[in-house]
Design a protein around this motif. Structure first.
Motif, PDB file in Angstrom:
ATOM      1  N   TYR A 108      10.808 -11.671 -19.562  1.00  0.00           N
ATOM      2  CA  TYR A 108       9.366 -11.873 -19.444  1.00  0.00           C
ATOM      3  C   TYR A 108       8.852 -12.767 -20.566  1.00  0.00           C
ATOM      4  O   TYR A 108       9.407 -12.793 -21.667  1.00  0.00           O
ATOM      5  N   LEU A 109       7.754 -13.455 -20.263  1.00  0.00           N
ATOM      6  CA  LEU A 109       7.007 -14.201 -21.264  1.00  0.00           C
ATOM      7  C   LEU A 109       5.643 -13.546 -21.419  1.00  0.00           C
ATOM      8  O   LEU A 109       4.909 -13.390 -20.438  1.00  0.00           O
ATOM      9  N   THR A 110       5.311 -13.139 -22.641  1.00  0.00           N
ATOM     10  CA  THR A 110       4.029 -12.505 -22.921  1.00  0.00           C
ATOM     11  C   THR A 110       3.176 -13.452 -23.748  1.00  0.00           C
ATOM     12  O   THR A 110       3.603 -13.935 -24.791  1.00  0.00           O
ATOM     13  N   ILE A 111       1.985 -13.727 -23.247  1.00  0.00           N
ATOM     14  CA  ILE A 111       1.063 -14.630 -23.926  1.00  0.00           C
ATOM     15  C   ILE A 111      -0.207 -13.874 -24.274  1.00  0.00           C
ATOM     16  O   ILE A 111      -0.844 -13.272 -23.407  1.00  0.00           O
ATOM     17  N   ARG A 112      -0.556 -13.903 -25.535  1.00  0.00           N
ATOM     18  CA  ARG A 112      -1.814 -13.301 -25.988  1.00  0.00           C
ATOM     19  C   ARG A 112      -2.862 -14.394 -26.015  1.00  0.00           C
ATOM     20  O   ARG A 112      -2.828 -15.275 -26.852  1.00  0.00           O
ATOM     21  N   ARG A 113      -3.776 -14.314 -25.083  1.00  0.00           N
ATOM     22  CA  ARG A 113      -4.790 -15.348 -24.944  1.00  0.00           C
ATOM     23  C   ARG A 113      -5.791 -15.254 -26.094  1.00  0.00           C
ATOM     24  O   ARG A 113      -6.320 -14.180 -26.371  1.00  0.00           O
ATOM     25  N   PRO A 114      -6.079 -16.364 -26.771  1.00  0.00           N
ATOM     26  CA  PRO A 114      -6.895 -16.305 -27.986  1.00  0.00           C
ATOM     27  C   PRO A 114      -8.394 -16.294 -27.757  1.00  0.00           C
ATOM     28  O   PRO A 114      -9.159 -16.113 -28.681  1.00  0.00           O
ATOM     29  N   ASP A 115      -8.850 -16.501 -26.513  1.00  0.00           N
ATOM     30  CA  ASP A 115     -10.283 -16.698 -26.284  1.00  0.00           C
ATOM     31  C   ASP A 115     -10.973 -15.484 -25.684  1.00  0.00           C
ATOM     32  O   ASP A 115     -12.047 -15.593 -25.120  1.00  0.00           O
TER      33      ASP A 115
END
Length: 222
Positions: free
Chosen positions: A90-97
């Motif tokens: 999996y790829l986990t992305i923490r969205r900054p906005d």
């Protein structure tokens, strides 16, 4: 026949061929948005030509654009995630906005140009701890997109990274509906998805101009 000929586990995006149909979405009190002819996203042939051109030049450039596309990443997210964002397929992305965090299954695909999983795991494994997997600046991503689009004849108004995000948003709506696209891209509300789809190339260029003012000149190298 599936647009990308990819099986769809529950966690994985399925993109299907529109077959020339016009697929419209209608928020309350708004006119329909034509997704198949919106003029701000790539067709399947265009995407494959772009990826093939990038891969012919450099494996990293192909993978960078492919990951940006599949996971609907903003350029700031694409150039920031580190190797620990990839785990257990999996790829986990923490969205900054303020958008929701997204966790996507890495895509395996019978079309080699669309198959990211093994290549991304291997590439990320070579990155140093604390250093982004794609250790380039935002301006460089835009330069690469413009270069490869020009080489394969993709119109200039599509030659920016926002086009990849817009493309996967459109295709995910066609295959799974607006709610599916909202979750895939990490938006907290449907209103945000509509705003994403209505953003113009001029908006993206203005964002790039603002970002480029803060980038040092020597960061534009490979």
């Amino acid at each position: 026949m599936n647009f990308w000929a990819q099986p769809r586990p529950a966690e994985t995006l399925r993109l299907v061929k529109s077959g020339g149909r016009r697929t419209a979405i209608r928020p309350r009190n708004e006119r329909p948005i034509d997704l198949s002819e919106d003029g701000k996203s790539l067709s399947r042939p265009q995407l494959l030509m772009l990826l093939a051109c990038a891969k012919a030049h450099r494996e990293r450039d192909w993978l960078l654009l492919l990951v940006c596309f599949w996971h609907g990443l903003r350029v700031s997210e694409l150039v920031a995630f580190e190797k620990d964002a990839i785990a257990d397929g999996y790829l986990t992305i923490r969205r900054p906005d303020g958008s929701d965090r997204t966790r996507h299954m890495l895509v395996e695909h019978p079309e080699p140009l669309l198959d990211e999983k093994d290549a991304l795991v291997e590439f990320a494994g070579q990155a140093e701890v604390g250093v982004p997997v794609f250790n380039v600046c935002r301006r460089r991503v835009d330069q690469l997109m413009k270069r490869y689009c020009a080489e394969v004849g993709i119109p200039p108004h599509l030659a920016h990274a926002q086009t990849l995000r817009h493309t996967v948003a459109r295709l995910s709506i066609e295959s799974g509906g607006i709610e599916h696209a909202r979750r895939w891209l990490g938006y907290r509300s449907r209103t945000s998805i509509y705003e994403c789809l209505k953003r113009t190339e001029e908006d993206a260029e203005h964002t790039l101009e603002r970002e480029s003012e803060t980038e040092p000149a020597d960061s534009l190298s490979f």
